[in-house]
Design a protein around this motif. Structure first.
Motif, mmCIF file in Angstrom:
data_model
loop_
_atom_site.group_PDB
_atom_site.id
_atom_site.type_symbol
_atom_site.label_atom_id
_atom_site.label_comp_id
_atom_site.label_asym_id
_atom_site.label_seq_id
_atom_site.Cartn_x
_atom_site.Cartn_y
_atom_site.Cartn_z
ATOM 1 N N ARG A 14 -10.540 -13.565 -12.515
ATOM 2 C CA ARG A 14 -10.642 -12.268 -11.836
ATOM 3 C C ARG A 14 -9.829 -12.324 -10.537
ATOM 4 O O ARG A 14 -9.864 -13.317 -9.809
ATOM 5 N N GLN A 15 -9.114 -11.234 -10.252
ATOM 6 C CA GLN A 15 -8.380 -11.138 -8.992
ATOM 7 C C GLN A 15 -9.349 -10.970 -7.823
ATOM 8 O O GLN A 15 -10.471 -10.489 -7.996
ATOM 9 N N HIS A 16 -8.899 -11.365 -6.642
ATOM 10 C CA HIS A 16 -9.692 -11.179 -5.426
ATOM 11 C C HIS A 16 -8.844 -10.374 -4.438
ATOM 12 O O HIS A 16 -7.872 -10.886 -3.872
ATOM 13 N N ILE A 17 -9.192 -9.112 -4.253
ATOM 14 C CA ILE A 17 -8.424 -8.208 -3.399
ATOM 15 C C ILE A 17 -9.231 -7.925 -2.131
ATOM 16 O O ILE A 17 -10.386 -7.489 -2.200
ATOM 17 N N THR A 18 -8.624 -8.172 -0.983
ATOM 18 C CA THR A 18 -9.288 -7.979 0.300
ATOM 19 C C THR A 18 -8.744 -6.730 0.997
ATOM 20 O O THR A 18 -7.747 -6.135 0.563
ATOM 21 N N ASP A 19 -9.389 -6.359 2.113
ATOM 22 C CA ASP A 19 -8.899 -5.233 2.911
ATOM 23 C C ASP A 19 -7.484 -5.494 3.416
ATOM 24 O O ASP A 19 -6.670 -4.569 3.508
ATOM 25 N N ALA A 20 -7.185 -6.757 3.726
ATOM 26 C CA ALA A 20 -5.829 -7.097 4.189
ATOM 27 C C ALA A 20 -4.805 -6.832 3.090
ATOM 28 O O ALA A 20 -3.690 -6.351 3.361
ATOM 29 N N ASP A 21 -5.152 -7.139 1.852
ATOM 30 C CA ASP A 21 -4.264 -6.850 0.723
ATOM 31 C C ASP A 21 -4.004 -5.351 0.617
ATOM 32 O O ASP A 21 -2.858 -4.901 0.452
ATOM 33 N N VAL A 22 -5.079 -4.577 0.696
ATOM 34 C CA VAL A 22 -4.968 -3.124 0.563
ATOM 35 C C VAL A 22 -4.100 -2.550 1.679
ATOM 36 O O VAL A 22 -3.223 -1.703 1.447
ATOM 37 N N GLN A 23 -4.331 -3.010 2.905
ATOM 38 C CA GLN A 23 -3.573 -2.499 4.039
ATOM 39 C C GLN A 23 -2.094 -2.860 3.938
ATOM 40 O O GLN A 23 -1.229 -2.071 4.340
ATOM 41 N N ALA A 24 -1.794 -4.036 3.402
ATOM 42 C CA ALA A 24 -0.390 -4.434 3.233
ATOM 43 C C ALA A 24 0.324 -3.495 2.275
ATOM 44 O O ALA A 24 1.479 -3.098 2.511
ATOM 45 N N VAL A 25 -0.352 -3.122 1.186
ATOM 46 C CA VAL A 25 0.257 -2.204 0.231
ATOM 47 C C VAL A 25 0.397 -0.814 0.835
ATOM 48 O O VAL A 25 1.444 -0.156 0.696
ATOM 49 N N ILE A 26 -0.633 -0.359 1.543
ATOM 50 C CA ILE A 26 -0.562 0.964 2.185
ATOM 51 C C ILE A 26 0.585 1.014 3.187
ATOM 52 O O ILE A 26 1.333 2.002 3.253
ATOM 53 N N SER A 27 0.722 -0.040 3.956
ATOM 54 C CA SER A 27 1.807 -0.087 4.943
ATOM 55 C C SER A 27 3.167 0.036 4.270
ATOM 56 O O SER A 27 4.059 0.755 4.762
ATOM 57 N N THR A 28 3.334 -0.616 3.135
ATOM 58 C CA THR A 28 4.600 -0.527 2.413
ATOM 59 C C THR A 28 4.805 0.870 1.829
ATOM 60 O O THR A 28 5.932 1.393 1.811
ATOM 61 N N LEU A 29 3.728 1.484 1.375
ATOM 62 C CA LEU A 29 3.838 2.850 0.859
ATOM 63 C C LEU A 29 4.299 3.826 1.937
ATOM 64 O O LEU A 29 4.950 4.833 1.643
#
Length: 390
Positions: A14-29
């Motif tokens: 199972r993948q482990h996705i953190t808030d830091a992961d989410v924010q990194a993707v949002i920043s790139t978007l």
């Protein structure tokens, strides 16, 4: 039996996705680049540092990585390449994509890795030059002895691709006592990694090729993007204008977008932490199963990266079904490639590789991922014990 009840199914990975992961993707978007931007080069640079290799090329997935490696090494129709039957089909398919012929060598029953003694016997049973390449796989996260593989490659004139999809951060110790990290380019011509969700670094889809060879690196960059270059030093007509580019080879669109590379960067920051947890979970499984005569884990080692924790049991189907009834979704890795209908059409058949087939009949991958809790793991162990007690 513990009173623990899982709140949701427990998969094998199972993948482990953190808030830091989410924010990194949002920043790139919110940035100017969703693809072909700065996150790609940064992920390549940081991954190369992590592995300890000169060059890294991000691509769309691990299968694309294998295909590009075969192309860069010049696999031609009719050329013969050796790999293991215990792997995901892509390790063999990349040769077929180029029209090459796949040969298999049986596995070591203790590790499920390709048996390099069997490889030697295969090489010695044919004229020198009959085979062109070797693709060993760091199965389950246990590194192949690439020093011996390199010795075979040099002796018989082979190129060497290390399929390290299961083993970022893994290593083996060579004859000089030096730790050789998987994919570091010291022994293999090329190595490949996958960032599928169940892998150590999860980006959804994605892959990486590593090498210390500048010539292969430049060829990979070209093949990754349609065979197109804008490099003034490579253009046949460099004075056309700023818009100009040339397609110099028949390449592919195997790029990895910035959004996924941004996720890869934050995942990479936790790679060592996740690896340490995988090794801790493996030690706990080892201790739990040490006294169970009907459970045989695959051999471990200090440098094992534990993408999978594989046991062998007499009644694999019975245990698989029982665990599913308990909301534990174990998995089988892998159905031997030579028994797949496609490869049987090419002449391979059941019985060709007895060790691989005996392993397949008994193997089961138990849950192994960094966010697996001790309580969940103990529940898995208790369920295995309950089944065996029957």
């Amino acid at each position: 039996m513990s009173a623990f009840t899982p709140s949701r199914p427990i998969p094998y990975g199972r993948q482990h996705i953190t808030d830091a992961d989410v924010q990194a993707v949002i920043s790139t978007l919110h940035s100017d680049f969703l693809t072909q931007g700065p996150q790609v080069a940064e992920f390549e640079r940081r991954f190369a540092e992590y592995i300890g290799v000169e060059y890294a090329v991000a691509v769309s997935n691990g299968t694309a990585a294998l295909h590009l490696c075969a192309l860069a090494l010049g696999v031609q129709p009719g050329q013969r390449v050796i790999t293991t039957p215990i792997t995901f089909a892509a390790s063999a398919n990349c040769v077929r994509y180029c029209g090459g012929e796949v040969y298999f060598a049986d596995i070591d029953p203790e590790t499920a890795l390709i048996d390099l003694r069997a490889v030697r016997r295969l090489l010695e049973s044919h004229p020198k030059g009959y085979f062109h390449g070797l693709i060993p796989v760091d199965f389950a996260g246990l590194p192949v002895d690439l020093e011996e593989a390199r010795r075979l490659a040099d002796e018989f004139g082979l190129w060497l691709i290390e399929d390290a999809c299961h083993a970022p951060g893994g290593f083996f110790t060579d004859s000089q006592g030096q730790e050789q990290r998987c994919g570091n380019g010291q022994l293999a011509d090329l190595a490949i990694f996958s960032f599928h969700p169940v892998k150590h670094i999860a980006t959804g889809e994605g892959g990486m090729i590593t090498t210390n060879r500048r010539d292969l690196y430049e060829q990979l960059l070209l093949l990754r993007t349609h065979g197109i270059t804008r490099d003034p030093g490579r253009l046949q007509h460099p004075d056309e204008g700023g818009w100009y580019y040339e397609m110099q080879e028949l390449g592919y669109n195997y790029r990895m977008p910035d959004m996924l590379c941004a996720l890869g960067l934050t995942q990479l920051e936790r790679a060592d932490e996740g690896l340490a947890r995988r090794r801790q979970l493996a030690r706990q499984y080892d201790a739990a199963f040490a006294e169970l005569a009907d459970v045989t884990p695959l051999a471990g080692a200090a440098g094992h990266a534990y993408h999978l924790y594989v046991i062998q049991v007499p009644d694999r189907r019975g245990l698989y079904d029982f665990l599913r009834s308990k909301q534990i979704f174990a998995q089988v890795h892998y159905i031997p490639v030579h028994t797949m209908p496609y490869y049987q059409q090419l002449g391979w058949q059941a019985g060709d590789f007895p060790a691989a087939e005996a392993y397949y009949a008994r193997c089961l991958s138990l849950p192994m991922f960094p966010s697996l809790t001790d309580a969940e793991q103990q529940y898995v162990i208790d369920c295995v014990r309950e089944f065996l007690a029957r």
